[in-house]
Design a protein around this motif. Structure first.
Motif, PDB file in Angstrom:
ATOM      1  N   GLU A   1       0.934  -1.592  -0.061  1.00  0.00           N
ATOM      2  CA  GLU A   1       0.076   0.298   0.339  1.00  0.00           C
ATOM      3  C   GLU A   1       0.739   1.853   0.227  1.00  0.00           C
ATOM      4  OE1 GLU A   1      -2.400   0.265   3.004  1.00  0.00           O
ATOM      5  OE2 GLU A   1      -3.861  -2.208   2.460  1.00  0.00           O
ATOM      6  N   GLN A   2       2.077   1.368   0.589  1.00  0.00           N
ATOM      7  CA  GLN A   2       2.982   2.812   0.912  1.00  0.00           C
ATOM      8  C   GLN A   2       3.351   2.567  -0.187  1.00  0.00           C
ATOM      9  OE1 GLN A   2       6.121   1.758   3.777  1.00  0.00           O
ATOM     10  NE2 GLN A   2       4.580   1.906   5.145  1.00  0.00           N
ATOM     11  N   ALA A   3       4.067   1.210  -1.125  1.00  0.00           N
ATOM     12  CA  ALA A   3       4.336   1.325  -2.758  1.00  0.00           C
ATOM     13  C   ALA A   3       3.137   2.125  -3.342  1.00  0.00           C
ATOM     14  CB  ALA A   3       4.842   0.552  -3.385  1.00  0.00           C
ATOM     15  N   GLU A   4       2.017   2.277  -3.326  1.00  0.00           N
ATOM     16  CA  GLU A   4       0.817   2.107  -4.250  1.00  0.00           C
ATOM     17  C   GLU A   4       0.645   4.016  -4.018  1.00  0.00           C
ATOM     18  OE1 GLU A   4      -3.522   1.397  -5.250  1.00  0.00           O
ATOM     19  OE2 GLU A   4      -2.968   0.654  -3.190  1.00  0.00           O
ATOM     20  N   GLU A   5       0.927   3.759  -3.269  1.00  0.00           N
ATOM     21  CA  GLU A   5       0.655   6.003  -2.419  1.00  0.00           C
ATOM     22  C   GLU A   5       1.623   5.979  -3.379  1.00  0.00           C
ATOM     23  OE1 GLU A   5       0.285   5.852   1.811  1.00  0.00           O
ATOM     24  OE2 GLU A   5      -1.496   4.906   2.155  1.00  0.00           O
ATOM     25  N   ILE A   6       2.627   5.721  -3.332  1.00  0.00           N
ATOM     26  CA  ILE A   6       3.866   6.894  -3.853  1.00  0.00           C
ATOM     27  C   ILE A   6       3.488   7.064  -5.553  1.00  0.00           C
ATOM     28  CG2 ILE A   6       6.449   6.231  -4.987  1.00  0.00           C
ATOM     29  CD1 ILE A   6       7.307   4.577  -2.743  1.00  0.00           C
ATOM     30  N   LEU A   7       3.377   5.229  -5.612  1.00  0.00           N
ATOM     31  CA  LEU A   7       2.788   5.427  -7.634  1.00  0.00           C
ATOM     32  C   LEU A   7       1.734   6.713  -7.850  1.00  0.00           C
ATOM     33  CD1 LEU A   7       2.690   1.927  -7.985  1.00  0.00           C
ATOM     34  CD2 LEU A   7       4.179   3.550  -9.108  1.00  0.00           C
ATOM     35  N   ILE A   8       0.464   6.823  -6.876  1.00  0.00           N
ATOM     36  CA  ILE A   8      -0.586   7.760  -6.981  1.00  0.00           C
ATOM     37  C   ILE A   8      -0.173   9.067  -6.975  1.00  0.00           C
ATOM     38  CG2 ILE A   8      -2.523   8.812  -6.348  1.00  0.00           C
ATOM     39  CD1 ILE A   8      -2.840   5.960  -7.406  1.00  0.00           C
ATOM     40  N   LYS A   9       1.111   9.055  -5.584  1.00  0.00           N
ATOM     41  CA  LYS A   9       1.679  10.697  -5.582  1.00  0.00           C
ATOM     42  C   LYS A   9       2.773  10.814  -7.395  1.00  0.00           C
ATOM     43  CE  LYS A   9       2.339  10.760  -0.831  1.00  0.00           C
ATOM     44  NZ  LYS A   9       3.394  10.705   0.053  1.00  0.00           N
ATOM     45  N   ASN A  10       3.404  10.486  -7.969  1.00  0.00           N
ATOM     46  CA  ASN A  10       3.591   9.971  -9.293  1.00  0.00           C
ATOM     47  C   ASN A  10       2.808  10.763  -9.550  1.00  0.00           C
ATOM     48  OD1 ASN A  10       6.248   9.501  -7.994  1.00  0.00           O
ATOM     49  ND2 ASN A  10       6.372   7.589  -9.029  1.00  0.00           N
ATOM     50  N   TYR A  11       1.841   9.825  -9.932  1.00  0.00           N
ATOM     51  CA  TYR A  11       0.343  10.389 -11.135  1.00  0.00           C
ATOM     52  C   TYR A  11       0.767  11.912 -10.964  1.00  0.00           C
ATOM     53  CZ  TYR A  11      -3.601  10.850 -13.973  1.00  0.00           C
ATOM     54  OH  TYR A  11      -4.723  11.234 -15.381  1.00  0.00           O
ATOM     55  N   GLU A  12       0.354  12.283  -9.953  1.00  0.00           N
ATOM     56  CA  GLU A  12      -0.098  13.379 -10.186  1.00  0.00           C
ATOM     57  C   GLU A  12       1.047  14.878 -10.049  1.00  0.00           C
ATOM     58  OE1 GLU A  12      -0.361  14.200  -5.316  1.00  0.00           O
ATOM     59  OE2 GLU A  12      -2.006  13.190  -5.800  1.00  0.00           O
TER      60      GLU A  12
ATOM     61  N   ASP B   1       3.105  -3.970 -11.414  1.00  0.00           N
ATOM     62  CA  ASP B   1       3.659  -5.135 -10.466  1.00  0.00           C
ATOM     63  C   ASP B   1       2.673  -5.063  -9.513  1.00  0.00           C
ATOM     64  OD1 ASP B   1       5.314  -5.990 -12.847  1.00  0.00           O
ATOM     65  OD2 ASP B   1       6.787  -4.344 -12.536  1.00  0.00           O
ATOM     66  N   ILE B   2       2.557  -4.121  -8.911  1.00  0.00           N
ATOM     67  CA  ILE B   2       2.280  -3.740  -7.428  1.00  0.00           C
ATOM     68  C   ILE B   2       0.252  -4.118  -7.053  1.00  0.00           C
ATOM     69  CG2 ILE B   2       1.639  -1.713  -5.554  1.00  0.00           C
ATOM     70  CD1 ILE B   2       4.014  -2.558  -5.931  1.00  0.00           C
ATOM     71  N   GLN B   3      -0.459  -4.205  -8.492  1.00  0.00           N
ATOM     72  CA  GLN B   3      -1.221  -4.386  -8.070  1.00  0.00           C
ATOM     73  C   GLN B   3      -1.446  -6.236  -8.522  1.00  0.00           C
ATOM     74  OE1 GLN B   3      -3.236  -6.670 -10.579  1.00  0.00           O
ATOM     75  NE2 GLN B   3      -4.811  -6.325  -9.400  1.00  0.00           N
ATOM     76  N   GLU B   4      -0.127  -6.989  -8.544  1.00  0.00           N
ATOM     77  CA  GLU B   4       0.322  -8.327  -8.569  1.00  0.00           C
ATOM     78  C   GLU B   4       0.251  -8.195  -7.208  1.00  0.00           C
ATOM     79  OE1 GLU B   4       2.782  -9.437 -11.634  1.00  0.00           O
ATOM     80  OE2 GLU B   4       0.588  -8.862 -13.626  1.00  0.00           O
ATOM     81  N   LEU B   5       0.693  -8.049  -7.132  1.00  0.00           N
ATOM     82  CA  LEU B   5       1.893  -7.843  -5.339  1.00  0.00           C
ATOM     83  C   LEU B   5       1.001  -8.182  -4.580  1.00  0.00           C
ATOM     84  CD1 LEU B   5       5.349  -6.358  -4.948  1.00  0.00           C
ATOM     85  CD2 LEU B   5       4.918  -8.741  -5.398  1.00  0.00           C
TER      86      LEU B   5
END
Length: 399
Positions: free
Chosen positions: A345-356, A367-371
């Motif tokens: 979930e922390q990695a997912e939050e980082i990806l969302i911030k990168n999208y911003e 990859d994160i979703q599969e994990l």
């Protein structure tokens, strides 16, 4: 123990309803119950004595006596067993009924365990389907983000296709689980003795108990599978007591009545007086080794039962140790996957911030979703295994 009881209180009532229904409707339970009823009725059967012998005979050639000719003979005789034989017979029949009652208890516990195992398997499938639905919705959200990124030139159409392919794979897994659910539901309905396609509801969620129930291997001594051997041992003891009673003599009482014709050639005292003769008889088993052989057989039978009990106790101890180990493994796996999910979930939050900031990588998204999906499914399996192993422990240790 209280932690475990409170943690499953929400689902235990629902599960217990199915267990009660299975026990009420099970033909197998009815079979064992009828067997016990027959054994119980044999206690009444044991209260018997030999048939009364009644005989009659007519003298074709009438023997002459001093007071007249004998015309016929009527006899009645009743044999009686040795003192305490009937009671010993009843005690033996009652001990056999007790052994059959334990079989009823064992059958109910095994049925409850089977229902519990199917119930938790259905929970696992439906919990996984819920997780798959959540992940499909998440991928759809990422797909919309990818389409937006394609429009502004920050992603390619390949990213969108990969997200769609992944959704198809998750939809396939969900449909496969649906078919598995139908098979398990049919098997559980079979135990409930109702239509195979009738719906079975399970709880929406289960929680991992804070602590494990403390166990002692001494509690195995109360398992009905071991109590069965105690009852069988006792039945052999009662059989030997009955054998000792039957080895004693039998005694009987009787009465002979012989009508006598009056003599016409003279007049005398007691002329034509009928004969009444009370009788006493006894049977003595002098040349019968049958009872000695039965005594030896009973002794060997008790040794066999004790060996069977020791063997079964060893197997139950092994089963309990293995089950406790598997339950502990399930807790470890559950806790590990919980940590993995938090990090994912922390990695997912980082990806969302990168999208911003406009720098999202959809390969990383997949990859994160599969994990995350992997950790969620493994956590559900671990939780299911914990409750299944707990049900087995309950079968092994609860009296």
């Amino acid at each position: 123990m209280l932690f475990l009881i409170f943690s499953i209180s929400a689902q235990s009532q629902n599960l217990q309803t199915y267990i009660d229904e299975a026990i009420s409707n099970s033909p197998e339970i009815q079979k064992f119950q009828l067997r016990y009823d027959i054994s119980s009725e044999k206690v009444n059967e044991a209260n018997w004595i030999p048939n009364t012998e009644v005989s009659a005979g007519y003298f074709v050639s009438e023997p002459e006596t001093r007071v007249g000719a004998q015309r016929a003979r009527f006899s009645v005789k009743q044999m009686l067993p040795w003192f305490g034989t009937i009671t010993a017979r009843e005690n033996y029949a009652s001990s056999m009924a007790d052994a059959d009652y334990v079989e009823v208890t064992i059958a109910k516990r095994k049925l409850a365990l089977s229902v519990s195992q199917f119930y938790y398997q259905l929970y696992e499938i439906r919990a996984k389907q819920l997780v798959l639905d959540q992940n499909i919705e998440l991928l759809q959200t990422y797909e919309r983000l990818a389409l937006t990124s394609v429009e502004v030139g920050k992603a390619s159409a390949v990213d969108v296709l990969r997200l769609q392919i992944r959704q198809n794979e998750l939809q396939q897994e969900k449909e496969v689980l649906t078919q598995q659910s139908k098979g398990i539901q049919a098997a559980m309905n079979s135990l409930l003795n109702r239509n195979y396609d009738k719906d079975i509801t399970v709880v929406d969620s289960l929680d991992m108990p804070m602590e494990d129930m403390q166990l002692s291997f001494d509690s195995l001594s109360l398992n009905p599978e071991l109590l069965k051997y105690d009852k069988l041992y006792e039945s052999v003891t009662q059989s030997e007591l009955l054998n000792l009673r039957e080895a004693q003599p039998m005694f009987g009482f009787g009465l002979d009545y012989i009508p006598v014709s009056e003599r016409t050639d003279m007049n005398m005292i007691d002329n034509g007086k009928d004969i009444v003769m009370p009788m006493f008889s006894i049977t003595i088993p002098i040349f019968n080794n049958r009872y000695k052989s039965i005594t030896k057989q009973n002794d060997l039978r008790q040794q066999e039962i004790q060996s069977q009990k020791d063997e079964r106790l060893n197997m139950l101890e092994s089963d309990l140790a293995r089950t406790i180990s598997q339950r502990n493994q399930a807790r470890i796996k559950f806790n590990t996957q919980q940590k993995n999910l938090e990090q994912a979930e922390q990695a997912e939050e980082i990806l969302i911030k990168n999208y911003e900031t406009g720098t999202i990588d959809f390969n990383d998204v997949l990859d994160i979703q599969e994990l995350q999906l992997k950790f969620q499914l493994q956590q559900i399996e671990a939780l299911k295994n914990y409750y299944v192993q707990s049900a087995v422990i309950n079968y092994l240790t609860n009296s």
